[in-house]
Design a protein around this motif. Structure first.
Motif, PDB file in Angstrom:
ATOM      1  N   ASN A 276       0.817  -1.217   0.000  1.00 22.29           N
ATOM      2  CA  ASN A 276       0.000   0.000   0.000  1.00 22.29           C
ATOM      3  C   ASN A 276       0.857   1.277   0.000  1.00 22.29           C
ATOM      4  O   ASN A 276       1.586   1.548   0.950  1.00 22.29           O
ATOM      5  CB  ASN A 276      -0.865  -0.094   1.264  1.00 22.29           C
ATOM      6  CG  ASN A 276      -1.728   1.102   1.479  1.00 22.29           C
ATOM      7  OD1 ASN A 276      -1.290   2.239   1.384  1.00 22.29           O
ATOM      8  ND2 ASN A 276      -2.975   0.842   1.779  1.00 22.29           N
ATOM      9  N   LEU A 277       0.749   2.060  -1.080  1.00 21.79           N
ATOM     10  CA  LEU A 277       1.627   3.226  -1.215  1.00 21.79           C
ATOM     11  C   LEU A 277       1.287   4.375  -0.260  1.00 21.79           C
ATOM     12  O   LEU A 277       2.202   4.931   0.347  1.00 21.79           O
ATOM     13  CB  LEU A 277       1.653   3.703  -2.682  1.00 21.79           C
ATOM     14  CG  LEU A 277       2.594   4.870  -2.971  1.00 21.79           C
ATOM     15  CD1 LEU A 277       4.019   4.583  -2.527  1.00 21.79           C
ATOM     16  CD2 LEU A 277       2.571   5.228  -4.446  1.00 21.79           C
ATOM     17  N   PRO A 278       0.016   4.763  -0.083  1.00 22.63           N
ATOM     18  CA  PRO A 278      -0.229   5.846   0.868  1.00 22.63           C
ATOM     19  C   PRO A 278       0.329   5.536   2.266  1.00 22.63           C
ATOM     20  O   PRO A 278       0.892   6.410   2.921  1.00 22.63           O
ATOM     21  CB  PRO A 278      -1.762   5.958   0.897  1.00 22.63           C
ATOM     22  CG  PRO A 278      -2.211   5.368  -0.382  1.00 22.63           C
ATOM     23  CD  PRO A 278      -1.200   4.331  -0.764  1.00 22.63           C
ATOM     24  N   ALA A 279       0.193   4.290   2.688  1.00 19.24           N
ATOM     25  CA  ALA A 279       0.715   3.920   4.013  1.00 19.24           C
ATOM     26  C   ALA A 279       2.241   4.049   4.047  1.00 19.24           C
ATOM     27  O   ALA A 279       2.817   4.513   5.043  1.00 19.24           O
ATOM     28  CB  ALA A 279       0.292   2.502   4.366  1.00 19.24           C
ATOM     29  N   GLN A 280       2.906   3.654   2.966  1.00 23.38           N
ATOM     30  CA  GLN A 280       4.368   3.800   2.920  1.00 23.38           C
ATOM     31  C   GLN A 280       4.772   5.269   2.967  1.00 23.38           C
ATOM     32  O   GLN A 280       5.717   5.658   3.652  1.00 23.38           O
ATOM     33  CB  GLN A 280       4.930   3.182   1.644  1.00 23.38           C
ATOM     34  CG  GLN A 280       4.814   1.676   1.569  1.00 23.38           C
ATOM     35  CD  GLN A 280       5.634   1.137   0.399  1.00 23.38           C
ATOM     36  OE1 GLN A 280       6.851   1.237   0.383  1.00 23.38           O
ATOM     37  NE2 GLN A 280       4.958   0.562  -0.585  1.00 23.38           N
ATOM     38  N   ARG A 281       4.045   6.113   2.221  1.00 19.72           N
ATOM     39  CA  ARG A 281       4.385   7.547   2.189  1.00 19.72           C
ATOM     40  C   ARG A 281       4.182   8.194   3.564  1.00 19.72           C
ATOM     41  O   ARG A 281       4.970   9.015   4.002  1.00 19.72           O
ATOM     42  CB  ARG A 281       3.515   8.267   1.149  1.00 19.72           C
ATOM     43  CG  ARG A 281       3.886   7.936  -0.280  1.00 19.72           C
ATOM     44  CD  ARG A 281       5.134   8.726  -0.724  1.00 19.72           C
ATOM     45  NE  ARG A 281       5.625   8.227  -1.981  1.00 19.72           N
ATOM     46  CZ  ARG A 281       5.244   8.679  -3.180  1.00 19.72           C
ATOM     47  NH1 ARG A 281       4.377   9.667  -3.268  1.00 19.72           N
ATOM     48  NH2 ARG A 281       5.743   8.155  -4.277  1.00 19.72           N
ATOM     49  N   LEU A 282       3.095   7.780   4.226  1.00 16.03           N
ATOM     50  CA  LEU A 282       2.832   8.301   5.577  1.00 16.03           C
ATOM     51  C   LEU A 282       3.970   7.934   6.526  1.00 16.03           C
ATOM     52  O   LEU A 282       4.494   8.778   7.250  1.00 16.03           O
ATOM     53  CB  LEU A 282       1.558   7.661   6.125  1.00 16.03           C
ATOM     54  CG  LEU A 282       0.262   8.427   6.102  1.00 16.03           C
ATOM     55  CD1 LEU A 282      -0.807   7.629   6.838  1.00 16.03           C
ATOM     56  CD2 LEU A 282       0.426   9.788   6.758  1.00 16.03           C
ATOM     57  N   LEU A 283       4.333   6.654   6.509  1.00 15.49           N
ATOM     58  CA  LEU A 283       5.396   6.189   7.395  1.00 15.49           C
ATOM     59  C   LEU A 283       6.727   6.826   7.047  1.00 15.49           C
ATOM     60  O   LEU A 283       7.514   7.181   7.931  1.00 15.49           O
ATOM     61  CB  LEU A 283       5.521   4.667   7.297  1.00 15.49           C
ATOM     62  CG  LEU A 283       4.703   3.900   8.307  1.00 15.49           C
ATOM     63  CD1 LEU A 283       4.732   2.422   8.002  1.00 15.49           C
ATOM     64  CD2 LEU A 283       5.234   4.150   9.726  1.00 15.49           C
ATOM     65  N   ALA A 284       6.980   6.978   5.749  1.00 18.80           N
ATOM     66  CA  ALA A 284       8.250   7.586   5.324  1.00 18.80           C
ATOM     67  C   ALA A 284       8.342   8.997   5.907  1.00 18.80           C
ATOM     68  O   ALA A 284       9.385   9.392   6.447  1.00 18.80           O
ATOM     69  CB  ALA A 284       8.340   7.616   3.804  1.00 18.80           C
ATOM     70  N   ALA A 285       7.239   9.760   5.845  1.00 15.31           N
ATOM     71  CA  ALA A 285       7.256  11.132   6.377  1.00 15.31           C
ATOM     72  C   ALA A 285       7.422  11.094   7.895  1.00 15.31           C
ATOM     73  O   ALA A 285       8.178  11.887   8.464  1.00 15.31           O
ATOM     74  CB  ALA A 285       5.971  11.855   5.982  1.00 15.31           C
TER      75      ALA A 285
END
Ligand SMILES: Cc1ncc(COP(=O)(O)O)c(C=O)c1O
Length: 402
Positions: A276-285
């Motif tokens: 899941n990309l949105p979840a990865q982007r959230l965690l990355a931030a």
């Protein structure tokens, strides 16, 4: 025309699912007040929702329309970079060619069994062990060998003896070395070294499943199996953000020999394409902006207080009737009754009294530990913990007709 039975595959018989998840479903159907010691989830107040919402504005808001696209199978570059950086200097430090982002720790386990296990292969597991991990191994038609656990983790002499009796080496040894699920115990450093030695002697893959290691609230850190292995290709490490940030994000990672990455990517492409990309982007931030360390500091302190509250309540209500483990981190504590108390039969009574736990036999493929149970101290406040343990004592009295 009447349809016959559906033509299920033979492997469907091995899809046993999770006792833990089905007890959650049972819990969801109850409307009265229940203190929930059953699931291994962080408390709702432990999820950094405000910070995630804050970093989310930029990471997955209007300015980031590509955050809802497919991602690279091995993980979004932003996530990979932020994670590699966050792990620098820790016992889990790693390199890009060893890293694959997964859909939670469960997918890391599934991928391991998918690429290493043939039907009928032997898998040595701790006894007790994580129920869903057992379900994954069984879904690939593993034969399981249970190896006892004591206060220092998996008993390595017992492992050697069990393997001798089985007459063949395990293809995989599955361990949860730190703050084990369900017992809460941690494998000592000498045992970690001995286990690595045995894996090398037998050529067995060592699955090092360590979701709780960053949640130490007492005692000294012990190097992870990943660090001790120093790049040994036999060690396959599974990690997840589920316990340290939020389970619903479904983001974890596998740290494995670089020669496996192509296979892991191929297997993942045949499974879910990408995490899941949105979840990865959230965690990355979340990681990039440096929130993890403070978050972990707060959580460790909360979990220490909760564990101490649970132990104090157990001493008050169960002294002489049961003994329990003394975890130095993580989520769980394991209670064993001194006399025969059928914790499976106790479960329904406990639910009526307003407390939930997982019966011990759920954590053993052979149904061992009928008089033990797992309590999660992480997801309830100290006050609720005191109430829940008092209710558990009342349930035992009802079961025993006192
Ligand atoms: C030992 C162990 N491994 C793996 C997992 C699964 O993690 P995830 O929820 O990220 O799939 C859990 C969760 O309970 C666990 O306790």
């Amino acid at each position: 025309m009447t349809a016959g039975p559906l033509p299920l595959a033979r492997r469907a018989d091995s899809l046993v699912g999770s006792v833990i998840d089905s007890s959650t479903a049972l819990l969801a159907s109850k409307t009265h007040d229940i203190v929930r010691f059953a699931m291994g989830s962080p408390a709702p107040e432990a999820i950094p929702t405000k910070i995630l919402a804050h970093v989310g504005v930029e990471a997955i808001g209007e300015a980031a329309p590509d955050a809802f696209d497919y991602a690279a199978t091995e993980g979004d570059p932003a996530m990979r970079q932020a994670l590699l950086h966050a792990l620098e200097g820790t016992s889990d430090a790693t390199t890009p060619e060893r890293l694959t982002i997964t859909s939670g720790g469960m997918q890391g386990l599934d991928l391991a069994y998918k690429i290493f296990l043939d039907p009928g292969d032997l898998v040595a597991v701790e006894s007790p062990t994580y129920t869903n991990g057992t379900a994954t191994a069984l879904s690939y038609q593993a034969e399981l060998l249970e190896v006892p656990v004591d206060d220092d983790g998996m008993d390595i002499d017992a492992l050697r003896e069990a393997v001798q009796r089985a007459g063949r080496a395990p293809k995989i040894i599955y361990t949860i070395p730190t703050f084990q699920n369900p017992s809460g115990v941690t494998m000592s450093l000498p045992r970690r070294r001995d286990l690595l030695g045995l894996a090398r002697e037998w050529g067995s893959v060592l699955i090092d499943d360590d979701p709780y290691g960053m949640l130490r609230f007492a005692g000294d850190d012990i190097p992870t199996l990943h660090e001790l292995a120093d790049g040994d290709p036999l060690v396959y490490s599974v990690r997840t953000f589920s316990k340290i940030v939020a389970p619903g994000l479904r983001v974890g990672w596998v740290d494995a020999d670089p020669s496996l990455q192509r296979l892991l990517i191929a297997a993942k492409q045949a499974m879910d394409t990408c995490t899941n990309l949105p979840a990865q982007r959230l965690l990355a931030a979340f990681l990039r902006e440096g929130y993890l360390d403070d978050h972990l500091l707060t959580q460790r302190e909360q979990y220490r207080l909760r564990k101490e509250a649970m132990q104090a309540a157990l001493t008050e209500h169960f002294d002489g009737l049961a003994h329990w483990t003394d975890p130095q981190g993580g989520f769980f504590l394991w209670v064993t009754f001194e006399r025969a108390v059928d914790t499976q039969a106790l479960f329904e009574i406990a639910l009526d009294e307003g407390v939930a736990y997982i019966p011990g036999n759920a954590f053993s493929p052979e149904g061992r530990f009928p008089n033990a149970l797992r309590l999660c101290f992480a997801s309830s406040t100290p006050e609720r913990i005191r109430e829940g343990v008092a209710r558990l004592r009342r349930a035992v009295d009802v079961l025993e007709g006192a």
